[in-house]
Design an enzyme around this catalytic site. Structure first.
Site, PDB file in Angstrom:
ATOM      1  N   LYS A  79       0.722  -1.108   0.078  1.00 20.59           N
ATOM      2  CA  LYS A  79       0.014  -0.068   0.103  1.00 20.59           C
ATOM      3  C   LYS A  79       0.855   1.199   0.009  1.00 20.59           C
ATOM      4  O   LYS A  79       1.872   1.162   0.768  1.00 20.59           O
ATOM      5  CB  LYS A  79      -1.113  -0.065   1.277  1.00 20.59           C
ATOM      6  CG  LYS A  79      -1.767   1.029   1.352  1.00 20.59           C
ATOM      7  CD  LYS A  79      -2.796   0.969   2.574  1.00 20.59           C
ATOM      8  CE  LYS A  79      -3.929   2.104   2.527  1.00 20.59           C
ATOM      9  NZ  LYS A  79      -4.926   1.774   3.426  1.00 20.59           N
ATOM     10  N   SER A 154      -9.852   2.001   2.531  1.00 21.01           N
ATOM     11  CA  SER A 154      -8.859   3.031   1.610  1.00 21.01           C
ATOM     12  C   SER A 154      -7.859   1.840   0.894  1.00 21.01           C
ATOM     13  O   SER A 154      -7.212   2.481  -0.010  1.00 21.01           O
ATOM     14  CB  SER A 154      -8.160   3.714   2.713  1.00 21.01           C
ATOM     15  OG  SER A 154      -7.469   3.219   3.767  1.00 21.01           O
ATOM     16  N   SER A 178     -10.395  -0.333   6.717  1.00 23.08           N
ATOM     17  CA  SER A 178      -9.661  -0.182   5.115  1.00 23.08           C
ATOM     18  C   SER A 178      -8.995  -1.607   4.993  1.00 23.08           C
ATOM     19  O   SER A 178      -8.675  -1.486   3.627  1.00 23.08           O
ATOM     20  CB  SER A 178      -8.461   1.056   5.426  1.00 23.08           C
ATOM     21  OG  SER A 178      -9.298   2.195   5.034  1.00 23.08           O
TER      22      SER A 178
HETATM   23  N1  GLN Z   1     -13.478   4.250   5.655  1.00 23.21           N
HETATM   24  C1  GLN Z   1     -13.026   4.699   7.089  1.00 23.21           C
HETATM   25  C2  GLN Z   1     -12.590   6.212   6.865  1.00 23.21           C
HETATM   26  O1  GLN Z   1     -12.905   6.786   5.840  1.00 23.21           O
HETATM   27  C3  GLN Z   1     -11.786   3.807   7.223  1.00 23.21           C
HETATM   28  C4  GLN Z   1     -10.623   4.182   6.963  1.00 23.21           C
HETATM   29  C5  GLN Z   1      -9.521   3.328   7.169  1.00 23.21           C
HETATM   30  O2  GLN Z   1      -9.553   2.394   7.699  1.00 23.21           O
HETATM   31  N2  GLN Z   1      -8.162   4.096   6.813  1.00 23.21           N
HETATM   32  O3  GLN Z   1     -12.119   6.727   7.709  1.00 23.21           O
END
Ligand code: GLN
Length: 492
Positions: A79, A154, A178
């Protein structure tokens, strides 16, 4: 061999050790697939072909001389939130479009030490804020199961890369879902470890008390191999836990599903917006686990309604503090021709950050401001403790807790949900991060549009082995995890 991308990590490990193929052949095979197929998927922000081939040659030499680990020569995608020395690390942001880290994240360094070959860096929502990967400065990544849909976020690039067979496994991070939600949207297995199990050193910070790295792969077994590399104490991360690491591969059969008590939170299956197909597939998977000997126990998690508001105060508050470092001065994007220092700060940040990141900085700054600190931030911290206690109480009577990973399958690209609609989609994943618990997503079937559905299993602290083991046994008895998207069938 033309089908190297079909092999599991164990098969890759054995094939390399037995010289059935070399790491160079395997790496070239994946690079060819990326060159041919990734124009449609757009999982990669940066492909590091030259470095990958050099690492592959080094891996082949190590294997020949008997200095190999189980994963020497196996390719991985990282990532783009993990710092990589000498290779651009963007976190999906214009702010870091020109950023080349002077050091490796601990996760990356451990991967190198284990002999993994880095294929490249994969796309993500800007600074990991989002659920679709559309918040990336580099544009949307497509879901390999249906290119008109998002892969989730994400860690959407990680999920899409693995689901399209453009990497055998990938690293991800999970601050509020995410790893689990993109794994769910792309039909993969993804593990969010206990907070403190995987080092955050060199992992670009979003919300530091919630962020945790973990593996994303096709199966629990594949995840276990990557987890063996990622997990462990790190003196460079003060919140990493100095505690022995399990051998996750050796433990894959250590937990028996027979007699396993699985808690089914009443509140979770009455959530407004829970898709009927998702509910049906998750219930079928639980029935299957019951047939395998598990005991399903209805439980209460009374705090369910407070998950979204609590997370969406704490995460932006921490983000507003973490992201204050991007000021256009030392590194990252800098606005042109500033008239004075204030103008440099203001324009660098408003030109360098995307809309969702700016929204969260504003929310977080507001929640932390002197007049509102007690009413919002302190209150959210108190509710966070109640959420944790709710789980600890539940774990007195059950071994794991089952839930969907997301209320829906993958959204269409450009669905244009309002921020609140988007945040409500995180209902099943946020509490795990607020409580610091581990949880795993496993694919359990498809909806009527042939998009994958995921089951989430939440464990108590440090139960990663147990979660991987339960999913491994489920995967021995089912074949959802072996299904491939049509684009993954294409040969390069
Ligand atoms: N969808 C969640 C957010 O927008 C989680 C994102 C994540 O785990 N980095 O914060």
């Amino acid at each position: 061999m033309t089908d190297l991308h079909r092999l599991s990590i164990r098969e890759l490990s054995e094939g390399l050790a037995n010289a059935q193929f070399s790491s160079r052949e395997l790496t070239e095979h994946y690079l060819k697939r990326i060159a041919k197929i990734d124009a449609q998927v757009k999982a990669y922000v940066t492909v590091t072909a030259e470095q990958a081939l050099a690492e592959a040659d080094a891996a082949d030499a190590a294997i020949k001389s008997g200095n190999a680990s189980a994963l020497t020569g196996v390719p991985v995608a990282h990532k783009d939130i993990f710092c990589t020395q000498g290779i651009k690390t963007t976190a999906g942001s214009k702010m870091l479009d020109n950023f080349i880290s002077p050091y490796d994240a601990t996760v990356v360094a451990k991967g190198k030490a284990a002999g993994l070959v880095t294929l490249g860096k994969v796309n993500m929502d800007e600074f990991a804020m989002g659920s679709t990967s559309e918040n990336s400065y580099y544009g949307a990544t497509a879901n390999p199961w249906n290119l008109g849909h998002v892969p989730g976020g994400s860690s959407g690039g990680s999920a899409a890369a693995v689901a399209a067979d453009l990497a055998p496994f990938a690293t991800g991070t999970d601050t509020g879902g995410s790893i689990r939600q993109p794994a769910s949207f792309c039909g993969l297995t993804g593990l969010k470890p206990t907070y403190g199990r995987v080092s955050r050193f060199g992992m670009i910070a979003y919300a530091s008390s919630l962020d945790q790295g973990g593996p994303m792969a096709r199966s629990a077994e594949d995840c276990a191999y990557l987890m063996n590399v990622m997990a462990g104490h790190d003196a460079k991360d003060s919140t990493s836990m100095d505690k022995d690491v399990d051998d996750y591969v050796a433990n894959l059969n250590a937990t028996s599903v027979k007699g396993l008590r699985i808690g089914i939170p009443k509140q979770y299956f009455n959530v407004e917006g829970l898709d009927a197909d998702v509910k049906a597939r998750v219930e079928e998977s639980l029935k299957k686990l019951e047939d395998m000997g598990a005991i399903l126990v209805e439980i209460d998690l009374d705090m369910t309604e407070s998950y979204v508001p609590t997370y969406y105060l704490i995460a932006p508050a921490e983000a507003s503090s973490n992201l204050s470092r991007y000021d256009g001065v030392r590194y990252g994007y800098r606005a042109e021709n500033p008239v004075d220092l204030m103008d440099l700060y203001k324009r660098s940040r408003s030109e360098g950050f995307g809309a969702e990141v700016q929204r969260r900085i504003l929310i977080g700054t507001y929640a932390l401001s002197a007049g509102y600190y007690d009413a919002y931030y302190v209150k959210a911290q108190k509710v966070r403790r109640l959420i944790q206690q709710d789980f600890l109480k539940a774990f007195e009577s059950v071994d794991v807790i089952a839930a969907p990973s997301a209320p829906t399958t993958a959204y269409k690209i450009g669905a244009d949900l309002t921020p609140v609609e988007m945040y409500l989609g995180d209902i099943y994943t946020l509490a795990v991060n607020l409580a610091g618990l581990p949880a795993i997503n496993a694919p359990v079937g498809f909806d009527q549009n042939n998009l994958p559905v995921g089951l989430q299993l939440i464990g108590t602290y440090w139960s990663e082995s147990q979660l991987l083991s339960v999913v491994h046994q489920y995967q021995q008895a089912t074949d959802w995890h072996t299904q491939r998207a049509a684009i993954a069938e294409e040969n390069a």
